[in-house]
Design a protein around this motif. Structure first.
Motif, PDB file in Angstrom:
ATOM      1  N   ARG A   1      14.431  16.673  59.011  1.00  0.00           N
ATOM      2  CA  ARG A   1      15.876  17.161  58.559  1.00  0.00           C
ATOM      3  C   ARG A   1      15.452  16.642  57.153  1.00  0.00           C
ATOM      4  O   ARG A   1      15.612  17.736  56.578  1.00  0.00           O
ATOM      5  N   LYS A   2      14.587  15.849  56.846  1.00  0.00           N
ATOM      6  CA  LYS A   2      14.751  16.196  55.445  1.00  0.00           C
ATOM      7  C   LYS A   2      14.243  17.233  54.461  1.00  0.00           C
ATOM      8  O   LYS A   2      14.575  17.983  53.470  1.00  0.00           O
ATOM      9  N   LEU A   3      13.423  17.926  55.071  1.00  0.00           N
ATOM     10  CA  LEU A   3      12.589  19.293  54.459  1.00  0.00           C
ATOM     11  C   LEU A   3      13.779  20.100  55.009  1.00  0.00           C
ATOM     12  O   LEU A   3      13.654  20.883  54.331  1.00  0.00           O
ATOM     13  N   ILE A   4      14.649  20.003  55.570  1.00  0.00           N
ATOM     14  CA  ILE A   4      15.681  21.411  55.607  1.00  0.00           C
ATOM     15  C   ILE A   4      16.683  20.884  54.550  1.00  0.00           C
ATOM     16  O   ILE A   4      17.127  21.688  54.295  1.00  0.00           O
ATOM     17  N   ILE A   5      16.788  19.546  54.338  1.00  0.00           N
ATOM     18  CA  ILE A   5      17.682  19.018  53.379  1.00  0.00           C
ATOM     19  C   ILE A   5      16.893  19.781  52.121  1.00  0.00           C
ATOM     20  O   ILE A   5      18.084  20.951  51.671  1.00  0.00           O
ATOM     21  N   TYR A   6      16.203  19.619  52.188  1.00  0.00           N
ATOM     22  CA  TYR A   6      15.432  19.830  50.470  1.00  0.00           C
ATOM     23  C   TYR A   6      15.840  21.845  50.572  1.00  0.00           C
ATOM     24  O   TYR A   6      15.791  21.938  50.023  1.00  0.00           O
ATOM     25  N   ASP A   7      15.426  22.121  51.794  1.00  0.00           N
ATOM     26  CA  ASP A   7      15.540  23.869  51.757  1.00  0.00           C
ATOM     27  C   ASP A   7      16.763  24.166  51.620  1.00  0.00           C
ATOM     28  O   ASP A   7      16.745  25.309  50.941  1.00  0.00           O
ATOM     29  N   ALA A   8      17.600  23.743  52.049  1.00  0.00           N
ATOM     30  CA  ALA A   8      18.712  24.396  51.979  1.00  0.00           C
ATOM     31  C   ALA A   8      19.186  24.444  50.417  1.00  0.00           C
ATOM     32  O   ALA A   8      19.858  25.132  50.096  1.00  0.00           O
ATOM     33  N   VAL A   9      19.460  23.516  49.999  1.00  0.00           N
ATOM     34  CA  VAL A   9      19.403  23.065  48.309  1.00  0.00           C
ATOM     35  C   VAL A   9      18.878  24.108  47.446  1.00  0.00           C
ATOM     36  O   VAL A   9      18.965  24.255  46.616  1.00  0.00           O
ATOM     37  N   LEU A  10      17.506  23.847  48.076  1.00  0.00           N
ATOM     38  CA  LEU A  10      16.057  24.696  46.999  1.00  0.00           C
ATOM     39  C   LEU A  10      16.854  26.339  47.203  1.00  0.00           C
ATOM     40  O   LEU A  10      16.563  27.339  46.291  1.00  0.00           O
ATOM     41  N   LEU A  11      17.479  26.481  48.344  1.00  0.00           N
ATOM     42  CA  LEU A  11      18.477  28.256  48.253  1.00  0.00           C
ATOM     43  C   LEU A  11      18.704  28.532  47.330  1.00  0.00           C
ATOM     44  O   LEU A  11      18.767  29.589  47.114  1.00  0.00           O
ATOM     45  N   ALA A  12      19.610  27.762  47.614  1.00  0.00           N
ATOM     46  CA  ALA A  12      21.195  27.764  46.953  1.00  0.00           C
ATOM     47  C   ALA A  12      20.614  28.163  45.225  1.00  0.00           C
ATOM     48  O   ALA A  12      21.131  28.751  44.423  1.00  0.00           O
ATOM     49  N   VAL A  13      19.742  27.185  44.899  1.00  0.00           N
ATOM     50  CA  VAL A  13      19.308  26.658  43.718  1.00  0.00           C
ATOM     51  C   VAL A  13      18.696  28.253  43.480  1.00  0.00           C
ATOM     52  O   VAL A  13      19.031  28.913  42.364  1.00  0.00           O
ATOM     53  N   SER A  14      17.214  29.046  43.897  1.00  0.00           N
ATOM     54  CA  SER A  14      16.981  30.160  44.036  1.00  0.00           C
ATOM     55  C   SER A  14      18.127  31.121  43.938  1.00  0.00           C
ATOM     56  O   SER A  14      17.843  32.138  43.265  1.00  0.00           O
ATOM     57  N   LEU A  15      19.523  31.750  44.520  1.00  0.00           N
ATOM     58  CA  LEU A  15      19.795  32.210  45.045  1.00  0.00           C
ATOM     59  C   LEU A  15      20.444  32.502  43.272  1.00  0.00           C
ATOM     60  O   LEU A  15      20.866  33.542  42.484  1.00  0.00           O
ATOM     61  N   TYR A  16      21.070  31.543  42.928  1.00  0.00           N
ATOM     62  CA  TYR A  16      22.287  31.164  41.708  1.00  0.00           C
ATOM     63  C   TYR A  16      20.943  31.957  40.740  1.00  0.00           C
ATOM     64  O   TYR A  16      21.843  32.382  39.569  1.00  0.00           O
ATOM     65  N   LEU A  17      20.137  31.056  40.072  1.00  0.00           N
ATOM     66  CA  LEU A  17      19.394  31.614  39.369  1.00  0.00           C
ATOM     67  C   LEU A  17      18.545  32.500  39.497  1.00  0.00           C
ATOM     68  O   LEU A  17      18.586  33.645  38.408  1.00  0.00           O
ATOM     69  N   ALA A  18      19.074  33.106  40.961  1.00  0.00           N
ATOM     70  CA  ALA A  18      18.353  35.196  40.230  1.00  0.00           C
ATOM     71  C   ALA A  18      19.492  35.535  40.352  1.00  0.00           C
ATOM     72  O   ALA A  18      18.698  37.167  39.341  1.00  0.00           O
TER      73      ALA A  18
END
Length: 624
Positions: free
Chosen positions: A5-22
């Motif tokens: 569950r922790k890893l899923i939350i980390y992935d969700a946050v990281l994906l949002a950051v990746s899209l915004y940064l792209a």
């Protein structure tokens, strides 16, 4: 589950950051206002789609402290498919909201987002692995390392050695300090493998061990031939370091190297026996889809014959033995390794002719390998009647049944002790060879005997005895400083017996190439050294004198008979002798009578009459 569950939350946050940064990177960190609305519409679907694919590719099921290239590939697959869906989603949303002036992202945004997602999602996982590995390698805060690291030298600088170095570094609990590598390839000298330097070739082993204070050596060259391996081991022996070895390349079935496959160097490695190359076509012709009977199937040679025969897919394998415990172990082993094999275990004595006839009548074997015998020289010298009953009369019963029930081929396991025998066991085996040749003259069955020397590790052989003596702190007992014997491994002996059966025409006595004889005293010293002790210092060797009937040197062939080579380089054949079957039949009657009467002296005298090459060797007590 909590970690997932922790890893899923980390992935969700990281994906949002990746899209915004792209998007920021695409527009030089100045995002047009019209794309903000499109970002809000996209970010939740993108995260959900990617998390679904991550789940599909089991990215939340992996133990990431053991992550490897396979996990990184799964990340790439998941992110790639997610981005394809994201591109399609962008076109659909752009079309639907065109009037409200929502724009789809430029294609370059998708490319940047893909790169960032792979780097960030994959990178966090491998950072986790590095953190876990680092925490395993470093002692806990406030704790001191109590054990001194063992200074290790690895022989070999190829693929196997490289994998072994990584394994050792990963398992810090092994407490190894790798000081260097050794390889005969001069181009590798001075080069590094995972930070470990190649220090030289085999000629540098002794020097390196002295300079670096090496305590343990691991030989990691699984593809090397036996002769080269033997030479390297002999050099390593001089260092007095503890020796371990990776098994041969054929023993490493999956091609991977790990710590669990390391084993101690053993006597078989020191003998340098080459791997036997079999002619499978010849063997298939007489074993595949046939009924095969192995007498003495629970013994050292008999059980190995069963293992080797199973590889050639007989229609049925009959395992006959009087002792149920050993044969039960063989049955369980074959059940596990060859569940498809049709096998029967028969508890019976070859002395019982009625039972033998029942076995042959019920199962109708095509081929018989006869390994049942009493073989301990001193014990048989004290119990000659039992040697006659089992080895001579028992073998006669099996030979007789083979003839009566039209067995195609009979293979007798013989011994070097049958040559010019000086003990009752060797004399009984020589008479068995004579019976084989006599029956071959009068029967449609092809009768042959295969003669070889001692097999390493067999029941009652010197190696298990020496190991027990070393385990108890010694002394190791050897009968005479100059006594020597021929040796081969159990699998090698069994394979060559099967091969000899394939090339037999009937009446031959095949002699296996045993190599050079080995001094038993040297064998004892090697075993003491390999066990980590110093011969004659920490473990003593005591000489006890030759036992009743024991030879100083063994012979593999009659001196007056020349051997002829066969199609297999390790198998030779003696010129067949013609033995009268009536002589055999009359002798059997006499052997039955003297063994029944139990007069030891009469047994010895009769044996001298029936086996012309037998010379009784009395011990000092008997002579007095």
């Amino acid at each position: 589950m909590q970690e997932d569950r922790k890893l899923i939350i980390y992935d969700a946050v990281l994906l949002a950051v990746s899209l915004y940064l792209a998007i920021l990177l695409r527009f030089n960190f100045s995002m047009p206002a019209e794309y903000m609305g499109f970002l809000k519409l996209s970010i939740v679907p993108v995260i959900v789609i990617t998390l679904v694919f991550n789940k599909f590719f089991k990215l939340y099921s992996s133990i990431w402290k053991y992550a490897s290239v396979e996990e990184l590939v799964s990340v790439i697959y998941s992110v790639s498919l997610s981005n394809i869906i994201f591109v399609l989603y962008s076109y659909i949303i752009s079309f639907k909201f065109l009037e409200n002036r929502y724009y789809r992202f430029p294609f370059s945004v998708h490319i940047i987002f893909w790169i960032l997602s792979v780097v960030i999602l994959g990178g966090t996982r491998f950072l986790l692995r590095m953190f876990e590995q680092g925490s395993r390698e470093q002692p806990a805060a406030g704790k001191k390392i109590c054990r001194k690291s063992k200074k290790l030298l690895i022989i070999g600088a190829g693929d196997a050695a490289a994998m072994l170095v990584k394994e050792i570094k990963r398992h810090s609990n092994l407490n190894y300090d790798i000081k260097g590598l050794i390889d005969d390839d001069l181009s590798k000298k001075g080069k590094l493998i995972s930070g470990i330097e190649v220090l030289g070739g085999r000629d540098d082993i002794i020097r390196v061990c002295s300079e670096k204070g090496i305590e343990e050596i691991i030989i990691a060259i699984p593809s090397v031939d036996m002769q080269r391996k033997k030479k390297i081991i002999n050099i390593c022996k001089e260092t007095e370091c503890k020796l371990k070895i990776l098994p041969g390349i054929y023993e490493i079935v999956d091609g991977r190297v790990n710590i669990s496959k390391l084993r101690d160097v053993n006597i078989e490695d020191l003998l340098g026996r080459e791997e036997v190359k079999l002619n499978s076509d010849n063997i298939n012709r007489y074993i595949k889809d046939k009924v095969i009977l192995v007498t003495g199937g629970g013994g050292s040679i008999g059980s190995e014959l069963c293992r080797q025969i199973a590889k050639f897919k007989p229609r049925e394998l009959l395992i006959l033995d009087i002792y149920e415990n050993n044969v039960y172990d063989v049955q369980m082993e074959l059940n596990y390794n060859h569940p498809e094999l049709n096998k029967k275990v028969i508890i019976a004595s070859i002395r019982d002719i009625d039972k033998m006839r029942e076995v042959f009548r019920d199962f109708r074997p095509d081929v018989v390998f006869h390994a049942a015998a009493h073989k301990h020289v001193p014990l048989m010298e004290m119990n000659p009647g039992e040697a006659v009953k089992n080895n001579i009369i028992g073998t006669y019963n099996v030979l007789k049944c083979c003839s009566e029930f039209s067995v195609k081929k009979f293979v007798q396991i013989s011994t070097d002790k049958a040559v010019n025998p000086t003990n009752i066991m060797g004399a009984t085996k020589r008479f068995c060879e004579m019976m084989v040749q006599a029956f071959d003259e009068v029967s449609s069955t092809e009768y042959v005997a295969v003669r070889f020397g001692n097999v390493l590790g067999s029941n009652g052989s010197v190696i298990p005895l020496f190991k027990k003596q070393i385990a108890h702190g010694g002394p190791v007992t050897v009968t005479h400083p100059e006594i020597n014997r021929f040796f081969m491994t159990i699998p090698e002996a069994a394979q060559l017996v099967i091969q000899a059966g394939a090339i037999a025409n009937g009446g031959e006595i095949f002699v296996l190439d045993m190599g050079k004889p080995v001094k038993i005293a040297d064998l004892a010293r090697d075993l003491i050294t390999l066990s980590g002790y110093k011969p004659d210092e920490e473990i003593k060797i005591e000489y006890t004198g030759l036992r009743p009937g024991e030879k100083l040197y063994e012979e593999l062939l009659m001196d007056e008979i020349a051997l002829t080579s066969t199609e297999h380089k390790k198998i030779f054949v003696e010129k067949p002798n013609k033995i009268d079957i009536k002589y055999i039949e009359d002798s059997i009657d006499e052997f039955r009578k003297v063994s029944h009467d139990g007069d030891r002296e009469q047994i010895f005298k009769l044996m001298e009459q029936k086996v012309p090459t037998y010379t009784r060797k009395k011990n000092e007590k008997e002579s007095a």
